[in-house]
Write a protein that holds these residues in place. Structure first.
Motif, PDB file in Angstrom:
ATOM      1  N   PHE A 188     -46.484  37.439  17.208  1.00  0.00           N
ATOM      2  CA  PHE A 188     -47.276  36.884  18.197  1.00  0.00           C
ATOM      3  C   PHE A 188     -48.828  37.272  18.051  1.00  0.00           C
ATOM      4  N   LYS A 189     -49.474  36.304  18.200  1.00  0.00           N
ATOM      5  CA  LYS A 189     -51.118  36.462  17.903  1.00  0.00           C
ATOM      6  C   LYS A 189     -51.641  36.904  19.314  1.00  0.00           C
ATOM      7  N   ASP A 190     -52.857  37.020  19.503  1.00  0.00           N
ATOM      8  CA  ASP A 190     -53.506  37.471  20.533  1.00  0.00           C
ATOM      9  C   ASP A 190     -53.502  36.435  21.560  1.00  0.00           C
ATOM     10  N   HIS A 191     -53.794  35.233  20.996  1.00  0.00           N
ATOM     11  CA  HIS A 191     -53.906  34.009  22.160  1.00  0.00           C
ATOM     12  C   HIS A 191     -52.541  33.790  22.661  1.00  0.00           C
ATOM     13  N   HIS A 192     -51.499  34.159  22.025  1.00  0.00           N
ATOM     14  CA  HIS A 192     -49.923  33.820  22.712  1.00  0.00           C
ATOM     15  C   HIS A 192     -50.015  35.058  23.731  1.00  0.00           C
ATOM     16  N   LEU A 193     -50.244  36.414  23.472  1.00  0.00           N
ATOM     17  CA  LEU A 193     -50.004  37.187  24.283  1.00  0.00           C
ATOM     18  C   LEU A 193     -51.021  37.261  25.740  1.00  0.00           C
ATOM     19  N   ASP A 194     -52.057  36.336  25.564  1.00  0.00           N
ATOM     20  CA  ASP A 194     -52.938  36.196  26.632  1.00  0.00           C
ATOM     21  C   ASP A 194     -52.275  35.106  27.590  1.00  0.00           C
ATOM     22  N   GLU A 195     -51.510  34.265  27.057  1.00  0.00           N
ATOM     23  CA  GLU A 195     -51.001  33.107  28.047  1.00  0.00           C
ATOM     24  C   GLU A 195     -49.724  33.930  28.543  1.00  0.00           C
ATOM     25  N   LEU A 196     -48.975  34.768  27.891  1.00  0.00           N
ATOM     26  CA  LEU A 196     -47.861  35.382  28.394  1.00  0.00           C
ATOM     27  C   LEU A 196     -48.262  36.259  29.487  1.00  0.00           C
ATOM     28  N   LYS A 197     -49.576  36.978  29.761  1.00  0.00           N
ATOM     29  CA  LYS A 197     -49.801  37.834  30.682  1.00  0.00           C
ATOM     30  C   LYS A 197     -49.996  36.902  31.750  1.00  0.00           C
ATOM     31  N   LEU A 198     -50.138  35.817  32.103  1.00  0.00           N
ATOM     32  CA  LEU A 198     -50.102  34.788  33.126  1.00  0.00           C
ATOM     33  C   LEU A 198     -48.731  34.621  33.748  1.00  0.00           C
ATOM     34  N   THR A 199     -47.624  34.987  33.237  1.00  0.00           N
ATOM     35  CA  THR A 199     -46.197  34.595  33.542  1.00  0.00           C
ATOM     36  C   THR A 199     -45.564  36.107  34.275  1.00  0.00           C
ATOM     37  N   PHE A 201     -42.874  37.491  33.938  1.00  0.00           N
ATOM     38  CA  PHE A 201     -42.237  38.020  32.930  1.00  0.00           C
ATOM     39  C   PHE A 201     -42.991  39.059  31.784  1.00  0.00           C
ATOM     40  N   TRP A 202     -44.145  39.125  32.094  1.00  0.00           N
ATOM     41  CA  TRP A 202     -45.034  39.860  31.257  1.00  0.00           C
ATOM     42  C   TRP A 202     -44.723  41.385  30.931  1.00  0.00           C
ATOM     43  N   MET A 203     -44.587  41.966  31.938  1.00  0.00           N
ATOM     44  CA  MET A 203     -44.331  43.408  31.998  1.00  0.00           C
ATOM     45  C   MET A 203     -42.901  43.849  31.040  1.00  0.00           C
ATOM     46  N   ILE A 249     -25.048  46.139  47.392  1.00  0.00           N
ATOM     47  CA  ILE A 249     -25.313  44.705  46.971  1.00  0.00           C
ATOM     48  C   ILE A 249     -26.681  44.789  46.415  1.00  0.00           C
ATOM     49  N   PRO A 250     -26.779  44.303  45.061  1.00  0.00           N
ATOM     50  CA  PRO A 250     -28.241  44.287  44.565  1.00  0.00           C
ATOM     51  C   PRO A 250     -28.684  43.247  45.328  1.00  0.00           C
ATOM     52  N   ASP A 251     -30.203  43.456  45.263  1.00  0.00           N
ATOM     53  CA  ASP A 251     -31.105  42.307  45.856  1.00  0.00           C
ATOM     54  C   ASP A 251     -32.527  42.108  45.111  1.00  0.00           C
ATOM     55  N   LYS A 252     -33.219  41.478  45.440  1.00  0.00           N
ATOM     56  CA  LYS A 252     -34.321  41.037  44.448  1.00  0.00           C
ATOM     57  C   LYS A 252     -35.261  42.207  44.225  1.00  0.00           C
ATOM     58  N   ARG A 253     -35.329  43.333  44.993  1.00  0.00           N
ATOM     59  CA  ARG A 253     -36.241  44.533  44.779  1.00  0.00           C
ATOM     60  C   ARG A 253     -35.622  44.970  43.883  1.00  0.00           C
ATOM     61  N   ASP A 254     -34.569  45.205  43.622  1.00  0.00           N
ATOM     62  CA  ASP A 254     -33.863  45.923  42.521  1.00  0.00           C
ATOM     63  C   ASP A 254     -34.216  45.131  41.061  1.00  0.00           C
ATOM     64  N   VAL A 255     -34.396  43.886  41.047  1.00  0.00           N
ATOM     65  CA  VAL A 255     -34.692  43.189  39.751  1.00  0.00           C
ATOM     66  C   VAL A 255     -36.106  43.568  39.564  1.00  0.00           C
ATOM     67  N   GLU A 256     -36.979  43.587  40.501  1.00  0.00           N
ATOM     68  CA  GLU A 256     -38.252  43.732  40.216  1.00  0.00           C
ATOM     69  C   GLU A 256     -38.861  45.131  39.820  1.00  0.00           C
ATOM     70  N   LEU A 257     -37.969  46.029  40.377  1.00  0.00           N
ATOM     71  CA  LEU A 257     -38.332  47.338  39.878  1.00  0.00           C
ATOM     72  C   LEU A 257     -37.616  47.644  38.603  1.00  0.00           C
ATOM     73  N   ILE A 258     -36.354  47.246  38.114  1.00  0.00           N
ATOM     74  CA  ILE A 258     -35.664  47.765  37.016  1.00  0.00           C
ATOM     75  C   ILE A 258     -36.318  46.887  35.766  1.00  0.00           C
ATOM     76  N   PHE A 259     -36.597  45.546  35.991  1.00  0.00           N
ATOM     77  CA  PHE A 259     -37.129  45.102  34.682  1.00  0.00           C
ATOM     78  C   PHE A 259     -38.544  44.688  34.856  1.00  0.00           C
ATOM     79  N   GLY A 260     -39.259  44.899  36.158  1.00  0.00           N
ATOM     80  CA  GLY A 260     -40.561  44.794  36.178  1.00  0.00           C
ATOM     81  C   GLY A 260     -41.205  43.247  36.377  1.00  0.00           C
TER      82      GLY A 260
END
Length: 444
Positions: A188-199, A201-203, A249-260
């Motif tokens: 990946f080049k720098d301009h590809h990483l810059d676009e992925l930071k806006l998504t 799933f970047w973390m 039961i898992p919830d959306k908070r678990d997904v946010e913390l475990i996968f960022g």
């Protein structure tokens, strides 16, 4: 032999005029008596029996003799059957009484509910089944005994607790290790990483790409045994996991913390009736779009090949398309894979406007898809983000200690090899209550 000797003696004295001596008469009579006894003992029936023939041919005898012979044969067959009859022979005897039960048992064997035993192949080998077998079809426990009877009783509603599935039968597509290896092979080049930071799933992408394969390979190794053990704790009545007697039961908070994952507020439906092809999809895939059961499908391998070709291009449109393909690849390998290794088609429409990807609630969609797959499945097979379950157990229990207490996303805190060693010794349903963290109880 005695009869032949007596015949020769009688011929010798019949040619001459001499009378038979008394000793010759006694000797001839003894030979005659001996020959008659041997003739009686060597009847055709007994000769055939000594030669090993089982079938006794009917002879011209009186009715009383036939009746006695039939009684003797019945006694011999009953003795032989009691000693060497197999389970299969005893079952075929009662086919007239329980034919429907036998058909039900045969259908259960065909469905794989009765595990097949390994049989040695040989000339004198007889297939042996146990006198009583227990198997389960459509959540009903069936018991077949040696007398041919069949008992049926309803089991508890836990559809996973009493089923043993072969390893090859339960396969979970979600795998961080595969995504980690493939993304590190790309450049990946720098301009590809810059676009992925806006998504959103970047973390997650940044951790995999920055740490590398060698650093995270061992701790992220998936164990299907662990996922099966967690799925066995699922109770379909309450639609929750019973861990140490506590409903969780898992919830959306678990997904946010475990996968960022950072999510918005706009909900994504699980299914959609619209299967329109977005402009970026037709631009990237062209004629490689596959249709399965009347619906378009995006497979992981095709997405990966198109991603490699887009990373070479440097125009603005190709850079954004490379970011979209990277998100699709992470969805097909980790977060939302189907059992066929594909992604839900309607998710492509939410990536058309690149600036609005963050407004959608991706974490809630990941949890909803996983729980829908678990609820609808009658076996231990489940699509969706199955990798969430072992990390979720690590977060909600004290079975193992974290290797990095400050790691974020939180999947960096845990080593799944330690969890595997622990789940091989204990079961989640029989855990003591002290192993469950007090702050994350979920009561339904």
């Amino acid at each position: 032999m005695g009869h032949k000797r007596s015949t020769r003696l009688s011929k010798r004295y019949s040619d001459s005029d001499d009378e038979e001596p008394e000793r010759v008469i006694r000797k001839r009579r003894r030979y005659e008596d001996e020959g008659s006894r041997r003739t009686r003992s060597s009847s055709p029936e007994k000769i055939r029996r000594r030669k090993g023939k089982r079938v006794v041919q009917e002879s011209e005898t009186s009715s009383d003799t036939d009746y006695d012979r039939k009684i003797v044969l019945k006694k011999r067959q009953s003795r032989t059957k009691g000693k060497s009859a197999t389970y299969k022979e005893r079952r075929t005897e009662s086919e007239g009484e329980s034919s429907s039960d036998n058909e039900y048992e045969k259908s259960a064997k065909r469905k794989g509910c009765i595990p097949s035993r390994k049989r040695k192949r040989g000339k004198n080998t007889v297939s042996k089944w146990p006198d009583s077998m227990h198997f389960k079809v459509n959540n009903i426990l069936h018991t077949s005994s040696s007398d041919g009877s069949m008992a049926r009783q309803m089991e508890p509603s836990n559809c996973f607790g009493n089923v043993d599935i072969d390893k090859s039968a339960a396969y979970y597509r979600s795998n961080i290790k595969t995504c980690l290896k493939d993304l590190n092979d790309l450049k990946f080049k720098d301009h590809h990483l810059d676009e992925l930071k806006l998504t959103p799933f970047w973390m997650f992408f940044d951790v995999l790409y920055r740490f590398g394969y060698n650093a995270l390979n061992k701790r992220c190794t998936k164990s299907e045994h662990d996922i099966r053990q967690i799925l066995k704790a699922f109770d379909d009545r309450s639609a929750t996991f019973m861990v140490a007697g506590v409903q969780m039961i898992p919830d959306k908070r678990d997904v946010e913390l475990i996968f960022g994952i950072h999510s918005g507020s706009v909900k994504i439906p699980l299914k959609s009736s619209e299967y329109a092809i977005s402009p970026w999809v037709s631009r990237c895939f062209g004629d490689d779009i596959r249709a399965a059961k009347g619906q378009y499908v995006l497979y992981k391998n095709i997405v990966y090949e198109k991603l490699k070709s887009r990373l070479i291009m440097d125009d603005r449109t190709s850079i954004k398309d490379a970011a979209r393909l990277t998100l699709c690849y992470m969805l097909t390998t980790v977060f939302t894979p189907n059992q066929s290794g594909s992604m839900a088609w309607h998710l492509t429409s939410y990536m058309e406007e690149f600036d609005k990807i963050c407004i959608y609630n991706w974490s809630q969609f990941i949890v909803d898809m996983l729980m829908a797959q678990i609820k609808s499945s009658k076996t231990l097979k489940a699509g969706g983000c199955a990798m969430l379950l072992p990390y979720w157990i690590c977060e909600h229990t004290t079975l193992i200690r974290p290797i990095d207490g400050m790691g974020f996303p939180r999947f960096l805190k845990w080593d799944l090899n330690e969890l595997h060693a622990k789940l091989c010794m204990v079961k989640l349903t029989t855990l003591a209550r002290r192993y469950v963290r007090q702050l994350i109880f979920v009561f339904i």
